[in-house]
Write a protein that holds these residues in place. Structure first.
Motif, mmCIF file in Angstrom:
data_model
loop_
_atom_site.group_PDB
_atom_site.id
_atom_site.type_symbol
_atom_site.label_atom_id
_atom_site.label_comp_id
_atom_site.label_asym_id
_atom_site.label_seq_id
_atom_site.Cartn_x
_atom_site.Cartn_y
_atom_site.Cartn_z
ATOM 1 N N GLN A 1 -33.997 76.354 11.361
ATOM 2 C CA GLN A 1 -34.574 76.033 10.048
ATOM 3 C C GLN A 1 -35.161 77.280 9.397
ATOM 4 O OE1 GLN A 1 -35.003 71.823 9.441
ATOM 5 N NE2 GLN A 1 -37.002 72.134 10.348
ATOM 6 N N VAL B 1 -30.599 70.924 -1.690
ATOM 7 C CA VAL B 1 -30.584 70.305 -3.026
ATOM 8 C C VAL B 1 -30.190 71.340 -4.079
ATOM 9 C CG1 VAL B 1 -32.132 69.396 -4.833
ATOM 10 C CG2 VAL B 1 -32.214 68.455 -2.516
ATOM 11 N N PRO C 1 -35.562 73.857 4.046
ATOM 12 C CA PRO C 1 -34.108 73.697 4.223
ATOM 13 C C PRO C 1 -33.532 72.568 3.372
ATOM 14 C CG PRO C 1 -35.145 74.108 6.339
ATOM 15 C CD PRO C 1 -36.264 73.944 5.343
ATOM 16 N N LEU C 2 -34.244 71.452 3.281
ATOM 17 C CA LEU C 2 -33.763 70.347 2.435
ATOM 18 C C LEU C 2 -33.748 70.748 0.964
ATOM 19 C CD1 LEU C 2 -35.522 67.105 3.785
ATOM 20 C CD2 LEU C 2 -33.074 67.484 3.605
ATOM 21 N N ASN D 1 -36.139 59.970 -5.989
ATOM 22 C CA ASN D 1 -35.322 61.184 -6.074
ATOM 23 C C ASN D 1 -34.109 61.161 -5.147
ATOM 24 O OD1 ASN D 1 -36.902 62.312 -8.045
ATOM 25 N ND2 ASN D 1 -38.074 63.616 -6.683
ATOM 26 N N GLU E 1 -39.730 64.490 2.865
ATOM 27 C CA GLU E 1 -38.677 63.643 2.313
ATOM 28 C C GLU E 1 -37.883 63.020 3.454
ATOM 29 O OE1 GLU E 1 -37.623 65.216 -1.521
ATOM 30 O OE2 GLU E 1 -35.549 65.054 -0.879
ATOM 31 N N HIS E 2 -38.096 63.602 4.654
ATOM 32 C CA HIS E 2 -37.469 63.064 5.858
ATOM 33 C C HIS E 2 -37.842 61.593 6.032
ATOM 34 C CE1 HIS E 2 -38.268 67.342 6.016
ATOM 35 N NE2 HIS E 2 -37.323 67.521 6.912
ATOM 36 N N ILE F 1 -40.269 73.172 7.103
ATOM 37 C CA ILE F 1 -39.820 71.784 7.245
ATOM 38 C C ILE F 1 -39.143 71.318 5.961
ATOM 39 C CG2 ILE F 1 -40.597 69.392 7.459
ATOM 40 C CD1 ILE F 1 -42.672 70.307 9.434
ATOM 41 N N THR F 2 -39.810 71.575 4.842
ATOM 42 C CA THR F 2 -39.304 71.031 3.574
ATOM 43 C C THR F 2 -38.307 71.972 2.896
ATOM 44 O OG1 THR F 2 -41.183 72.020 2.416
ATOM 45 C CG2 THR F 2 -41.432 69.739 3.152
ATOM 46 N N LEU G 1 -32.121 62.394 -8.419
ATOM 47 C CA LEU G 1 -32.501 63.545 -9.245
ATOM 48 C C LEU G 1 -31.447 64.656 -9.255
ATOM 49 C CD1 LEU G 1 -34.834 64.635 -11.026
ATOM 50 C CD2 LEU G 1 -35.755 65.729 -8.987
ATOM 51 N N VAL G 2 -30.729 64.817 -8.145
ATOM 52 C CA VAL G 2 -29.734 65.892 -8.089
ATOM 53 C C VAL G 2 -28.633 65.638 -9.133
ATOM 54 C CG1 VAL G 2 -27.958 66.990 -6.673
ATOM 55 C CG2 VAL G 2 -30.190 66.488 -5.692
ATOM 56 N N SER H 1 -38.819 67.522 -1.211
ATOM 57 C CA SER H 1 -37.845 68.604 -1.227
ATOM 58 C C SER H 1 -36.876 68.523 -2.410
ATOM 59 C CB SER H 1 -37.045 68.598 0.073
ATOM 60 O OG SER H 1 -37.891 68.846 1.160
ATOM 61 N N THR H 2 -36.515 67.318 -2.809
ATOM 62 C CA THR H 2 -35.580 67.199 -3.936
ATOM 63 C C THR H 2 -36.216 67.745 -5.208
ATOM 64 O OG1 THR H 2 -34.470 65.327 -2.920
ATOM 65 C CG2 THR H 2 -34.177 65.587 -5.281
ATOM 66 N N LEU I 1 -39.335 66.786 13.157
ATOM 67 C CA LEU I 1 -39.016 67.436 11.878
ATOM 68 C C LEU I 1 -38.383 68.804 12.059
ATOM 69 C CD1 LEU I 1 -42.069 66.467 9.677
ATOM 70 C CD2 LEU I 1 -39.882 65.316 9.931
ATOM 71 N N SER J 1 -33.171 68.505 9.811
ATOM 72 C CA SER J 1 -33.104 67.664 8.606
ATOM 73 C C SER J 1 -31.831 66.828 8.613
ATOM 74 C CB SER J 1 -33.237 68.492 7.314
ATOM 75 O OG SER J 1 -32.943 69.840 7.527
#
Ligand code: SF4
Lengths: 169, 419
Positions: free
Chosen positions: B78, B45, B40-41, A97, A68-69, B37-38, A154-155, B140-141, A25, A28
């Motif tokens: 990151q 978005v 950057p994503l 999403n 979300e990865h 971790i979350t 969602l975006v 993340s989204t 992780l 991304s």
């Protein structure tokens, strides 16, 4: 939209650490994540799947972390959709999403075997097992979620929403 | 029909007059956060949406806690994304000297308060539910969109009420209560629902133990865990809360999907066997499990009370030669308190190593990774395959008391064996 592909069968409680181990992780980048998809469960998974293949699993698919990865790795690996008896909450949201189709279907989870060919008709809520010549049902998605997926995730949905509000103001 | 605390909080953050369970609604949030971790994503978005500014710079924060101090070049990249975005947007940003594991840091800084609707791009976001807030983990989204709009889509959840009665046995705390509860309902036993922890035992439970319980609600699949704010909560908030907050309580006639009563007198210290948190046994049933590592820390059990319990057991004892004992205070503030109280000295004299605040080994990041075939006892919250390192290593979950005692004996042990 019709989805067609070969089944990869998984058990219950497939957690996000299995889908994409945390040691990867530190990036991304979807391509890199996809390379390690499911590797602690089956290190050859990523070598052996073909674009469009389908993951069929048991209960609580995607439990564990909020990464979300996990759905990104699955989508980028070329998997067309995931069918499970049930999904963990955050995975369910994340998949929707980012636009990875998912279906809840106990019948498929019980009936479909490794390597079976499936054809899915999302609007009708029907999954056809071509190999075994059987039909399975899937729970229909709520309207709000259908709209989200139809907008492309969602975006895109939010972009449209923001434009709509700006026009109203 | 009465309402639960969860329904009251959601209602107060929506434009609706009434809520139906299962209904999908949009809600305004009071606070949003992400990590290295979350984050950057989520930032990606945010940028794809075309937003220029976060909805409210006081209500968004980024915390680099997972792989920090940066363990390699990729993690450093990151972290840099978070840092630059925070500077650009004028956000509070936490790293290194300021840092703490997000779920310990936010309450400590008074950034999350009772009655808040909080979303975090991390599954252990429910931890702050211990303050009587509704605190929900998202991806993340969702987080990126919420940074732009200040809103989130939510399904109005059902609630399950857990009523704990009776007096806690020696060495039994929040970790044991929540592990026991998960073992009763299973790792998906609360999927999509909120776990409301209540009853006389909870009323008397310290805030640190409450955080531990809400932290692990996700390990039963829950949308969140929540405990009504009371005097203990308000005492904790003194000197921290700078903003006003609202205390919501469940109505007596609120409707629950299930009410489960648990007599805590039946509960002994718990150990969760690999590879699911539901595989619990009481410590008296655990025999001869040798360990190579013991980890005391994480967003579950890295708070000051946890440090005190570990010190109480390690004092005048030595860590077994076969064991690496890694102790990780969850925040800089906790680290400092442990220093001032003399706990760090006890740790180091016993043969433990003290790590700076980080998630580190909890997710197999760094600072204590397991080799093939190695076994750890850990106060963290997940014992999934490969979570702390090699896919063929093993993690047993337990309280700081068990983790400290086991470090001394070299096998999973009750504190009674060493004290
Ligand atoms: S300590 Fe572990 S569970 Fe908690 S936020 Fe960090 S990685 Fe996640």
């Amino acid at each position: 939209m019709i989805i067609k592909g070969k089944v990869w069968k998984f058990g219950d409680h497939i957690d996000t650490d299995i889908i994409i181990p945390a040691r990867y992780l530190n990036t991304s980048d979807p391509n890199e994540l996809a390379l390690h998809c499911m590797e602690d469960y089956d290190k050859d998974f990523i070598k052996n799947i073909s674009p469009g293949d389908i993951i069929v699993a048991g209960d609580n698919f995607g439990c564990g972390s909020s990464r979300e990865h996990a759905p990104i790795a699955i989508k980028e690996a070329g998997v067309s959709c995931v069918i499970a008896k049930s999904f963990a909450r955050i995975f369910f949201r994340n998949a929707i999403n980012i636009g990875l189709p998912i279906f809840e279907s106990s019948e498929t989870s019980l009936g479909a075997l490794q390597g079976d060919e499936l054809e899915i008709f999302p609007e009708k809520g029907i999954i056809k097992n071509i190999t075994q010549n059987e039909l399975y049902n899937t729970n229909p998605m709520p309207i709000f979620i259908q709209n989200l997926i139809a907008s492309g995730g969602l975006v895109e949905y939010t972009k449209k929403e923001i434009e709509r509000r700006q026009i109203e103001y | 029909m009465g309402k639960s605390i969860t329904e009251k909080i959601i209602l107060s953050h929506s434009d609706k007059k009434e809520l139906k369970r299962g209904e999908l609604i949009k809600a305004r949030i009071d606070f949003a956060f992400a990590n290295d971790i979350t984050g950057p994503l989520a930032i990606n978005v945010f940028e794809r949406i075309g937003s220029k500014e976060v909805f409210d710079k006081n209500k968004v924060t980024l915390i680099a806690d997972h792989f920090t101090p940066n363990k390699d070049i990729k993690s450093a990249e990151q972290t840099k994304v978070l840092k630059e975005f925070s500077r650009e947007q004028n956000l509070n940003y936490y790293e290194l000297g300021q840092v703490g594991i997000e779920h310990a840091l936010l309450p400590e800084k008074g950034l999350v308060l009772p009655g808040y609707l909080i979303i975090g791009a991390d599954s252990h976001t429910p931890t702050s539910g211990a303050l009587g807030a509704l605190s929900i983990g998202v991806g993340s989204t969702d987080l990126g969109v919420a940074m732009a709009t200040g809103e989130v889509w939510l399904k109005v959840p059902e609630s399950m009420k857990f009523l704990y009665k009776g007096k806690l046995n020696k060495w039994v705390g929040g970790k044991d209560l929540v592990l026991y509860t998960i073992s009763k309902i299973g790792v998906d036993g609360a999927n999509y629902r909120v776990m409301e922890f209540a009853g006389e035992t909870i009323k008397n439970l310290s805030i640190d133990n409450r955080f531990t319980m809400c932290n692990m609600a996700i390990e039963a699949g829950a949308k969140s865990g929540i405990i009504e704010a009371d005097e203990i909560t308000e005492e904790y908030l003194k000197g921290r809360a700078e903003k006003e907050y609202n205390i919501f309580k469940s109505d007596l006639d609120a409707e629950y999907e299930q009410v489960i009563e648990i007599n805590v007198a039946d509960i002994e210290p718990q150990v969760a066997f690999p590879h699911l948190p539901e595989n619990c046994k009481g410590i008296s049933e655990v025999k001869d499990i040798l360990i190579d590592q013991s980890v005391i820390g994480s967003c579950t059990n890295g708070r000051i009370e946890d440090m005190r319990i570990a010190a109480e057991i390690l004092k005048n004892n030595k860590v077994n030669k076969r064991v690496r004992l890694i102790i990780i205070p969850a925040t800089q503030q906790i680290y400092l308190e442990a220093l001032e109280e003399g706990l760090l000295k006890i740790f180091i004299e016993s043969g433990a190593i003290v790590s700076p605040p980080t998630c580190g080994p909890c997710l197999g990041g760094h600072m204590g990774i397991l080799a093939k075939g190695e076994r750890a006892i850990s106060t963290t919250n997940r014992n999934f395959v490969g979570r702390m390192g090699h896919p063929e290593s093993e993690i047993y979950l337990a309280s700081p008391a068990i983790a400290a005692a086991s470090a001394i004996t070299g096998k999973i042990s009750s504190p009674e064996e060493v004290i």
